[in-house]
Motif scaffolding. Structure first.
Motif, PDB file in Angstrom:
ATOM      1  N   ASP A 219      43.830  45.841  40.355  1.00 56.96           N
ATOM      2  CA  ASP A 219      44.815  46.919  40.243  1.00 56.96           C
ATOM      3  C   ASP A 219      44.263  48.233  40.776  1.00 56.96           C
ATOM      4  O   ASP A 219      44.900  49.278  40.663  1.00 56.96           O
ATOM      5  CB  ASP A 219      45.251  47.074  38.781  1.00 56.96           C
ATOM      6  N   GLY A 220      43.074  48.152  41.352  1.00 56.46           N
ATOM      7  CA  GLY A 220      42.447  49.321  41.950  1.00 56.46           C
ATOM      8  C   GLY A 220      41.006  49.008  42.279  1.00 56.46           C
ATOM      9  O   GLY A 220      40.388  48.142  41.654  1.00 56.46           O
ATOM     10  N   GLY A 221      40.466  49.689  43.295  1.00 59.28           N
ATOM     11  CA  GLY A 221      39.066  49.508  43.628  1.00 59.28           C
ATOM     12  C   GLY A 221      38.809  48.384  44.616  1.00 59.28           C
ATOM     13  O   GLY A 221      39.724  47.683  45.051  1.00 59.28           O
ATOM     14  N   THR A 222      37.541  48.201  44.949  1.00 56.37           N
ATOM     15  CA  THR A 222      37.137  47.192  45.937  1.00 56.37           C
ATOM     16  C   THR A 222      35.872  46.463  45.486  1.00 56.37           C
ATOM     17  O   THR A 222      35.144  46.929  44.616  1.00 56.37           O
ATOM     18  CB  THR A 222      36.843  47.861  47.296  1.00 56.37           C
ATOM     19  N   PHE A 223      35.627  45.308  46.127  1.00 58.34           N
ATOM     20  CA  PHE A 223      34.361  44.603  45.930  1.00 58.34           C
ATOM     21  C   PHE A 223      33.963  43.960  47.248  1.00 58.34           C
ATOM     22  O   PHE A 223      34.817  43.646  48.088  1.00 58.34           O
ATOM     23  CB  PHE A 223      34.467  43.551  44.815  1.00 58.34           C
ATOM     24  N   LYS A 224      32.659  43.762  47.435  1.00 62.09           N
ATOM     25  CA  LYS A 224      32.161  43.181  48.687  1.00 62.09           C
ATOM     26  C   LYS A 224      30.925  42.331  48.413  1.00 62.09           C
ATOM     27  O   LYS A 224      29.940  42.806  47.853  1.00 62.09           O
ATOM     28  CB  LYS A 224      31.817  44.296  49.684  1.00 62.09           C
ATOM     29  N   TRP A 225      30.991  41.061  48.827  1.00 61.16           N
ATOM     30  CA  TRP A 225      29.857  40.157  48.700  1.00 61.16           C
ATOM     31  C   TRP A 225      28.943  40.295  49.916  1.00 61.16           C
ATOM     32  O   TRP A 225      29.403  40.525  51.035  1.00 61.16           O
ATOM     33  CB  TRP A 225      30.332  38.706  48.609  1.00 61.16           C
ATOM     34  N   GLY A 226      27.660  40.099  49.736  1.00 59.99           N
ATOM     35  CA  GLY A 226      26.724  40.048  50.851  1.00 59.99           C
ATOM     36  C   GLY A 226      26.971  38.815  51.699  1.00 59.99           C
ATOM     37  O   GLY A 226      27.418  37.770  51.194  1.00 59.99           O
ATOM     38  N   ILE A 227      26.656  38.888  52.989  1.00 57.83           N
ATOM     39  CA  ILE A 227      26.989  37.785  53.909  1.00 57.83           C
ATOM     40  C   ILE A 227      26.142  36.538  53.650  1.00 57.83           C
ATOM     41  O   ILE A 227      26.495  35.441  54.095  1.00 57.83           O
ATOM     42  CB  ILE A 227      26.834  38.232  55.372  1.00 57.83           C
ATOM     43  N   THR A 228      25.044  36.673  52.942  1.00 58.51           N
ATOM     44  CA  THR A 228      24.184  35.503  52.676  1.00 58.51           C
ATOM     45  C   THR A 228      24.510  34.823  51.347  1.00 58.51           C
ATOM     46  O   THR A 228      23.876  33.830  51.001  1.00 58.51           O
ATOM     47  CB  THR A 228      22.701  35.927  52.636  1.00 58.51           C
ATOM     48  N   ILE A 229      25.485  35.363  50.623  1.00 64.28           N
ATOM     49  CA  ILE A 229      25.731  34.888  49.257  1.00 64.28           C
ATOM     50  C   ILE A 229      26.712  33.722  49.232  1.00 64.28           C
ATOM     51  O   ILE A 229      27.791  33.772  49.829  1.00 64.28           O
ATOM     52  CB  ILE A 229      26.260  36.033  48.370  1.00 64.28           C
ATOM     53  N   THR A 230      26.312  32.688  48.526  1.00 62.16           N
ATOM     54  CA  THR A 230      27.202  31.559  48.241  1.00 62.16           C
ATOM     55  C   THR A 230      27.357  31.479  46.729  1.00 62.16           C
ATOM     56  O   THR A 230      26.384  31.631  45.986  1.00 62.16           O
ATOM     57  CB  THR A 230      26.628  30.239  48.770  1.00 62.16           C
ATOM     58  N   THR A 231      28.582  31.256  46.263  1.00 61.76           N
ATOM     59  CA  THR A 231      28.853  31.300  44.822  1.00 61.76           C
ATOM     60  C   THR A 231      29.322  29.952  44.289  1.00 61.76           C
ATOM     61  O   THR A 231      29.917  29.151  45.013  1.00 61.76           O
ATOM     62  CB  THR A 231      29.925  32.354  44.491  1.00 61.76           C
ATOM     63  N   ALA A 232      29.048  29.735  43.023  1.00 61.92           N
ATOM     64  CA  ALA A 232      29.597  28.605  42.270  1.00 61.92           C
ATOM     65  C   ALA A 232      30.173  29.179  40.987  1.00 61.92           C
ATOM     66  O   ALA A 232      29.465  29.868  40.245  1.00 61.92           O
ATOM     67  CB  ALA A 232      28.513  27.577  41.965  1.00 61.92           C
ATOM     68  N   TYR A 233      31.444  28.907  40.737  1.00 63.34           N
ATOM     69  CA  TYR A 233      32.183  29.554  39.645  1.00 63.34           C
ATOM     70  C   TYR A 233      32.574  28.544  38.579  1.00 63.34           C
ATOM     71  O   TYR A 233      33.126  27.489  38.887  1.00 63.34           O
ATOM     72  CB  TYR A 233      33.426  30.221  40.240  1.00 63.34           C
ATOM     73  N   LEU A 234      32.268  28.881  37.345  1.00 63.77           N
ATOM     74  CA  LEU A 234      32.702  28.088  36.197  1.00 63.77           C
ATOM     75  C   LEU A 234      33.751  28.908  35.455  1.00 63.77           C
ATOM     76  O   LEU A 234      33.404  29.821  34.691  1.00 63.77           O
ATOM     77  CB  LEU A 234      31.516  27.782  35.281  1.00 63.77           C
ATOM     78  N   PRO A 235      35.044  28.627  35.651  1.00 64.14           N
ATOM     79  CA  PRO A 235      36.090  29.459  35.038  1.00 64.14           C
ATOM     80  C   PRO A 235      36.261  29.153  33.556  1.00 64.14           C
ATOM     81  O   PRO A 235      35.873  28.078  33.073  1.00 64.14           O
ATOM     82  CB  PRO A 235      37.347  29.069  35.823  1.00 64.14           C
ATOM     83  N   LEU A 236      36.868  30.092  32.855  1.00 66.08           N
ATOM     84  CA  LEU A 236      37.147  29.885  31.428  1.00 66.08           C
ATOM     85  C   LEU A 236      38.155  28.763  31.232  1.00 66.08           C
ATOM     86  O   LEU A 236      37.996  27.914  30.365  1.00 66.08           O
ATOM     87  CB  LEU A 236      37.680  31.188  30.824  1.00 66.08           C
ATOM     88  N   ASP A 237      39.206  28.751  32.044  1.00 67.34           N
ATOM     89  CA  ASP A 237      40.267  27.742  31.950  1.00 67.34           C
ATOM     90  C   ASP A 237      40.133  26.788  33.130  1.00 67.34           C
ATOM     91  O   ASP A 237      40.321  27.175  34.286  1.00 67.34           O
ATOM     92  CB  ASP A 237      41.637  28.425  31.968  1.00 67.34           C
ATOM     93  N   ASN A 238      39.799  25.534  32.841  1.00 71.09           N
ATOM     94  CA  ASN A 238      39.623  24.558  33.915  1.00 71.09           C
ATOM     95  C   ASN A 238      40.767  23.553  33.997  1.00 71.09           C
ATOM     96  O   ASN A 238      40.653  22.517  34.666  1.00 71.09           O
ATOM     97  CB  ASN A 238      38.287  23.820  33.764  1.00 71.09           C
ATOM     98  N   THR A 239      41.889  23.853  33.347  1.00 67.13           N
ATOM     99  CA  THR A 239      43.009  22.913  33.250  1.00 67.13           C
ATOM    100  C   THR A 239      43.455  22.398  34.612  1.00 67.13           C
ATOM    101  O   THR A 239      43.668  21.183  34.804  1.00 67.13           O
ATOM    102  CB  THR A 239      44.212  23.579  32.548  1.00 67.13           C
ATOM    103  N   GLU A 240      43.605  23.294  35.591  1.00 65.06           N
ATOM    104  CA  GLU A 240      44.157  22.917  36.895  1.00 65.06           C
ATOM    105  C   GLU A 240      43.281  21.914  37.628  1.00 65.06           C
ATOM    106  O   GLU A 240      43.763  21.162  38.485  1.00 65.06           O
ATOM    107  CB  GLU A 240      44.357  24.148  37.762  1.00 65.06           C
ATOM    108  N   PHE A 241      41.997  21.861  37.311  1.00 65.76           N
ATOM    109  CA  PHE A 241      41.097  20.937  37.991  1.00 65.76           C
ATOM    110  C   PHE A 241      41.286  19.483  37.562  1.00 65.76           C
ATOM    111  O   PHE A 241      40.838  18.570  38.261  1.00 65.76           O
ATOM    112  CB  PHE A 241      39.638  21.339  37.734  1.00 65.76           C
TER     113      PHE A 241
END
Length: 537
Positions: A373-395
């Motif tokens: 709803d405001g602001g920005t974010f930027k990942w470094g070009i070398t970064i790879t992420t793995a995300y464990l969400p709170l709600d995994n129902t859709e998976f």
């Protein structure tokens, strides 16, 4: 006091345990541990009378009262919050109901007057005149504000109902208290309040919990369900875990002489005795540990999942830059505003907030699943992420088996996928199960296996210990401590936070509190407490 004699419980042909003989005494808090399905909650149900044992007896001390933390959060929807708590002391509640019925009569007979006098005497003996004040104090301590004390239970959120159920269990100082997963749905501040409350009780308390810090903070003794037996020994969860791991290493070291092993165990007991820190419980624990026979320390039959996160690529110096980020809930509540931070290489950062939706919103935004709803974010070009969400129902909305499901998320043949699932303790016959029938804990283990396939250098974890047993939590925790990449996470597990995080960022509606320190240092810092009060005001 609770005395268990020759207890045996089995379901069909499956024997949970037999010949259980235990005595739980006042002034002690017993942490009950065991693998999933070992029978921890079953033992509490047998003691409370909810479940009938196949054999044996369970007795309370003469005239003693037993209180249980109830799990049905809708049972009291037709009552006010205050009355629900008062019902925790059933003799007092029945007295109050009968008194009210007598006094509401247009005319009282002589017999009514005599009975009313008897009730008044008993009411005073049970400290009835202070009942509502005591109940209100418990509710406030558990985070239920005064303006809700006389609302209907049906009007509360599920998290609030959990707290009322806890107040109900604690109300009236019961002689014996049974708590099954008492920290579920409680925030860190409330868990800390409960730890302090229980550290001062003189009753007999039995606790089942997956929260290691909570068990360590409150328990004076541990009841371990293993080998088909129920065994009681001195010390808390950490003592049990470290001693069982030591015993396992010794069992594997066939060359070590018996006398060398004994000396190592005795030194371990002395060291642990010296480190007992909970003031009220220090003396009793220390004496019990010093009396412990080294032969009582055995390797556990528990199996720990192989959770190993590895980085395929070394990260560069630019990890994540966040500038002026804002998130607003669907009801217009500002979850956080003006959030700015720069994650440095190798940092392991925990995000805190009084509103758990704030952390989830942040993680969803930086993973591209939600618009800010405001602001920005930027990942470094070398970064790879793995995300464990709170709600995994859709998976898990498919009828794929575990092998085919996992194959969607990484390279490798069926053998490789079965290897990852095997490390997460799925047996050979279990990998053919459909993912849409898995339990919460099984789904979480699948999600962790999915993360491991990514070989990411930045892990994003939203409340990762949800649905996991103690063994999985311990294995997860151990690997995150040694992981060389970045970790961004939220958690309600004190031990998890304190051993993993080296940076604390608290999200508030007025910005952030950002500190490079351990969680223990953070929560006890008086200046930070004052700063937090202003940020949430």
């Amino acid at each position: 006091m609770i005395t268990v004699t020759n207890l045996a419980i089995q379901f069909g042909k499956r024997v949970l345990y037999k010949d259980v003989n235990l005595k739980f005494t006042p002034g002690n808090i017993y942490g009950i541990i065991g693998a999933n399905g070992a029978g921890k909650s079953t033992l509490l149900k047998a003691i409370s009378g909810e479940l009938e044992a196949n054999k044996g007896t369970i007795e309370l001390g003469p005239g003693e009262r037993l209180s249980v933390l109830e799990q049905d959060h809708f049972k009291y929807d037709n009552y006010t919050v205050m009355n629900t708590v008062l019902m925790g002391h059933q003799p007092l509640w029945e007295n109050m109901q009968e008194r009210d019925a007598l006094y509401s009569k247009a005319e009282m007979s002589e017999a009514d007057g005599i009975r009313a006098a008897e009730l008044e005497e008993k009411f005073a003996e049970m400290n009835g005149w202070n009942a509502e004040s005591d109940a209100a104090q418990l509710l406030s301590g558990l985070g239920i504000k005064e303006d809700k004390h006389y609302q209907m239970m049906a009007e509360l959120s599920n998290n609030e109902k959990v707290r009322v159920m806890m107040a109900k269990a604690l109300f009236g100082n019961p002689d014996n208290l049974l708590l099954d997963e008492p920290t579920n749905d409680l925030d860190l501040d409330t868990v800390q309040w409960l730890e302090e409350y229980l550290s001062n009780v003189e009753q007999t308390v039995l606790v089942v919990s997956h929260d290691r810090h909570f068990l360590d903070a409150v328990s004076t003794q541990t009841v371990d369900i293993d080998f088909g037996k129920v065994t009681m020994f001195a010390g808390n969860y950490s003592f049990w875990y470290e001693s069982s791991q030591l015993a396992l290493r010794q069992a594997q070291n066939q060359k070590a002489k018996a006398e060398e092993k004994r000396k190592e165990l005795e030194e371990f007991i002395r060291r642990f005795s010296a480190n007992v820190s909970k003031s009220k419980q220090t003396t009793s624990r220390k004496k019990m540990l010093e009396k412990l026979n080294v032969e009582e320390i055995q390797p556990s039959t528990r199996k720990y999942p192989g959770i190993i996160f590895q980085m395929e690529r070394e990260p560069g110096n630019q990890i994540l830059e966040v500038e002026g980020l804002k998130a607003v809930d669907t009801d217009g509540t500002v979850l956080f505003d003006n959030v700015s931070f720069n994650i440095e290489k190798g940092q392991k950062t925990v995000f805190l907030s009084h509103n758990p939706k704030a952390m989830t919103a942040l993680f969803e935004i930086i993973n591209g699943n939600r618009e800010a709803d405001g602001g920005t974010f930027k990942w470094g070009i070398t970064i790879t992420t793995a995300y464990l969400p709170l709600d995994n129902t859709e998976f898990f909305q498919s009828d794929l088996n575990l092998v085919d499901w996992l194959s969607q998320y990484g390279p490798g043949n069926e053998v490789v996928m079965k290897g990852f699932l095997g490390r997460m303790l799925f047996k050979q016959e279990e990998v053919e199960k459909k993912v849409n029938v898995l339990s919460g804990g099984e789904k979480m283990r699948c999600m962790i296996a999915r993360m491991q396939l990514k070989n990411a250098n930045c892990l994003i974890l939203d409340t990762p210990t949800n649905h996991l047993d103690l063994e999985s939590i311990q294995a997860f925790n151990n690997n995150l401590i040694t992981f060389k990449g970045n970790i961004l996470f939220a958690s309600h597990d004190h031990e998890f936070i304190n051993t993993v995080a080296d940076r604390i960022i608290e999200l508030t509606p007025k910005g952030t509190i950002d500190k490079l320190m351990t969680y223990d240092d953070y929560i006890y810092d008086e200046q930070i407490k004052e700063q937090k009060a202003g940020m949430y005001a």
